[in-house]
Design an enzyme around this catalytic site. Structure first.
Site, mmCIF file in Angstrom:
data_model
loop_
_atom_site.group_PDB
_atom_site.id
_atom_site.type_symbol
_atom_site.label_atom_id
_atom_site.label_comp_id
_atom_site.label_asym_id
_atom_site.label_seq_id
_atom_site.Cartn_x
_atom_site.Cartn_y
_atom_site.Cartn_z
ATOM 1 N N ARG A 63 15.602 0.912 -73.203
ATOM 2 C CA ARG A 63 15.560 1.795 -72.189
ATOM 3 C C ARG A 63 16.597 2.699 -73.358
ATOM 4 O O ARG A 63 17.698 2.001 -74.368
ATOM 5 C CB ARG A 63 16.880 1.068 -71.581
ATOM 6 C CG ARG A 63 17.806 2.103 -70.214
ATOM 7 C CD ARG A 63 18.590 1.405 -69.728
ATOM 8 N NE ARG A 63 16.980 1.670 -68.669
ATOM 9 C CZ ARG A 63 17.421 1.152 -66.904
ATOM 10 N NH1 ARG A 63 18.439 1.232 -66.632
ATOM 11 N NH2 ARG A 63 16.173 1.422 -66.151
ATOM 12 N N HIS A 97 10.297 7.482 -66.508
ATOM 13 C CA HIS A 97 10.330 6.267 -65.884
ATOM 14 C C HIS A 97 9.398 5.409 -65.844
ATOM 15 O O HIS A 97 8.675 5.119 -64.589
ATOM 16 C CB HIS A 97 12.003 5.790 -65.278
ATOM 17 C CG HIS A 97 11.955 4.355 -65.010
ATOM 18 N ND1 HIS A 97 11.924 3.612 -66.075
ATOM 19 C CD2 HIS A 97 13.761 4.153 -63.923
ATOM 20 C CE1 HIS A 97 12.687 2.384 -65.317
ATOM 21 N NE2 HIS A 97 13.113 2.754 -64.227
ATOM 22 N N ASP A 150 16.362 9.781 -55.430
ATOM 23 C CA ASP A 150 17.131 9.207 -56.579
ATOM 24 C C ASP A 150 18.399 9.514 -56.678
ATOM 25 O O ASP A 150 18.692 10.650 -56.105
ATOM 26 C CB ASP A 150 16.410 9.074 -57.489
ATOM 27 C CG ASP A 150 17.047 8.621 -58.832
ATOM 28 O OD1 ASP A 150 18.084 7.514 -58.451
ATOM 29 O OD2 ASP A 150 16.522 9.099 -60.605
ATOM 30 N N CYS A 200 14.446 4.346 -56.307
ATOM 31 C CA CYS A 200 14.001 3.496 -57.516
ATOM 32 C C CYS A 200 15.768 2.003 -57.681
ATOM 33 O O CYS A 200 15.550 1.191 -57.984
ATOM 34 C CB CYS A 200 13.952 4.347 -58.647
ATOM 35 S SG CYS A 200 15.615 5.094 -59.401
HETATM 36 N N1 CP Z 1 15.836 1.276 -61.286
HETATM 37 C C1 CP Z 1 15.967 1.129 -62.541
HETATM 38 O O1 CP Z 1 15.137 1.044 -63.289
HETATM 39 O O2 CP Z 1 16.475 0.199 -62.310
HETATM 40 P P1 CP Z 1 18.199 -0.641 -62.942
HETATM 41 O O3 CP Z 1 18.939 0.825 -64.150
HETATM 42 O O4 CP Z 1 18.904 -1.519 -62.349
HETATM 43 O O5 CP Z 1 17.356 -0.935 -64.578
HETATM 44 N N1 NVA Z 2 17.847 9.200 -62.451
HETATM 45 C C1 NVA Z 2 18.120 7.508 -63.240
HETATM 46 C C2 NVA Z 2 17.310 6.203 -62.444
HETATM 47 C C3 NVA Z 2 18.135 4.803 -62.920
HETATM 48 C C4 NVA Z 2 16.966 4.079 -62.426
HETATM 49 C C5 NVA Z 2 18.944 7.637 -64.390
HETATM 50 O O1 NVA Z 2 18.008 7.941 -65.161
HETATM 51 O O2 NVA Z 2 20.440 7.629 -64.499
#
Ligand code: CP
Ligand code: NVA
Length: 308
Positions: A107, A134, A225, A266
């Site tokens: 990530r 994602h 989101d 999500c």
């Molecule tokens: N939805 C998601 O990716 O959650 P986290 O940021 O907690 O991993």
């Molecule tokens: N759009 C959000 C998703 C988190 C899972 C972010 O990138 O922070």
């Protein structure tokens, strides 16, 4: 090499295979404690690195548990405790990690970090979220929709709010799984042209709307989101809130969708900002199934990565 970098870069038949596989694995361990290993142990003797340059609850825990259920071992690394970004090139990091581990999930911020890691790693790399996309989340979301409502092909998905990384992966999925999608949000927060173009070129109907109520008509799925993603500056918060308030998912908006429409997010969510608690906890919400399905979908993704 089977890297899982993005939904639009993965063969649609393989994506379908992963969803089917995830559902079968979920079914096979129904009712068992989470620590019980799966009957099949494709990750036995495998070491998996989970790298996080941003916070995470779901991705971190679901990958860690998933690897263990498949018989492998994990190490969870935070970007700040690695040399990544402290002078060592991403290419060198990729070459070194490939000598220690069999699979890498990362990530990160810039998509280029992911792409460079994949280019120089000699083991599969999985995208656990970048500023741009994602894909693991949307694999879980497709699985979740289909569990509740059957095939997603031909359905209408409405994304309301910020056209962010999760929205981009939804557009990629629209193209690959054959559903239509309407974005409802301000012009300045529209999703990227490339993702819209990909979905359209695959034959999906993609619309851009300013009015959330109009967009919601005929929706089979309403999804939103957070209004401010992890890579967005906090200084943008007030403006985003002012821009996005009309795009909140609440009872009025859900009423405009089809009667059997489901609601997705999500997570993590800011309750009563992008969606009301009434909707998040209501009968149309499948948000915690989405979270659970991260585990099953990612197990299928990891198996696919190690197949070849
Ligand atoms: N939805 C998601 O990716 O959650 P986290 O940021 O907690 O991993
Ligand atoms: N759009 C959000 C998703 C988190 C899972 C972010 O990138 O922070």
């Amino acid at each position: 090499m089977n890297h899982f970098l993005d939904i639009h870069k993965t063969d649609p038949a393989d994506l379908r295979g992963m969803i089917d596989h995830a559902r079968a694995m979920k079914e096979a361990r129904k009712g068992q404690p989470k620590g019980v290993p799966d009957a099949d142990q494709p990750l036995a003797n495998h070491m998996v690195a989970l790298i996080f340059e941003k916070p995470s609850t779901r991705t971190r825990v679901s990958f860690d548990v998933g690897v263990r259920q498949l018989g492998g071992q994990t190490m969870v690394l935070s970007g700040s405790e690695m040399q990544l970004g402290h002078g060592e090139t991403i290419a060198d990091t990729a070459r070194v990690l490939s000598r220690y581990v069999d699979l890498i999930m990362i990530r990160t911020f810039e998509e280029n970090t992911l792409l460079e890691l994949a280019e120089y790693a000699s083991v599969p790399v999985i995208n656990g979220l970048t500023n741009r996309s994602h894909p693991c989340q949307i694999m879980a979301d497709v699985m979740t929709f289909e569990e509740h409502r059957g095939p997603i092909a031909g359905k209408k998905v409405v994304w309301t709010g910020d056209g962010n990384n999760v929205c981009t992966s939804f557009l990629h999925a629209a193209g690959q799984f054959g559903f239509d999608m309407t974005f409802a949000g301000p012009e300045t927060l529209e999703p990227e042209d490339d993702a819209i173009g990909f979905a359209r070129q695959k034959g999906s109907k993609i619309s851009l709307e300013r009015d959330a109520g109009l967009a919601a008509e005929g929706a089979d799925l309403i999804v939103t989101d957070t209004w401010l993603s992890m890579h967005d500056p906090q200084s943008a918060r007030e403006r985003r809130h002012n821009q996005l308030r009309p795009y909140q998912v609440n009872a009025d908006l859900m009423d405009k969708a089809n009667d059997d429409a489901v609601f997705m997010h999500c997570l993590p969510a800011h309750r009563n900002e992008e969606a009301t608690s009434e909707i998040m906890d209501g009968p149309q919400s499948v948000i915690f199934d989405e979270a659970e399905n991260r585990l099953h979908a990612q197990k299928a993704i990891m198996r696919w990565c190690l197949e070849r």
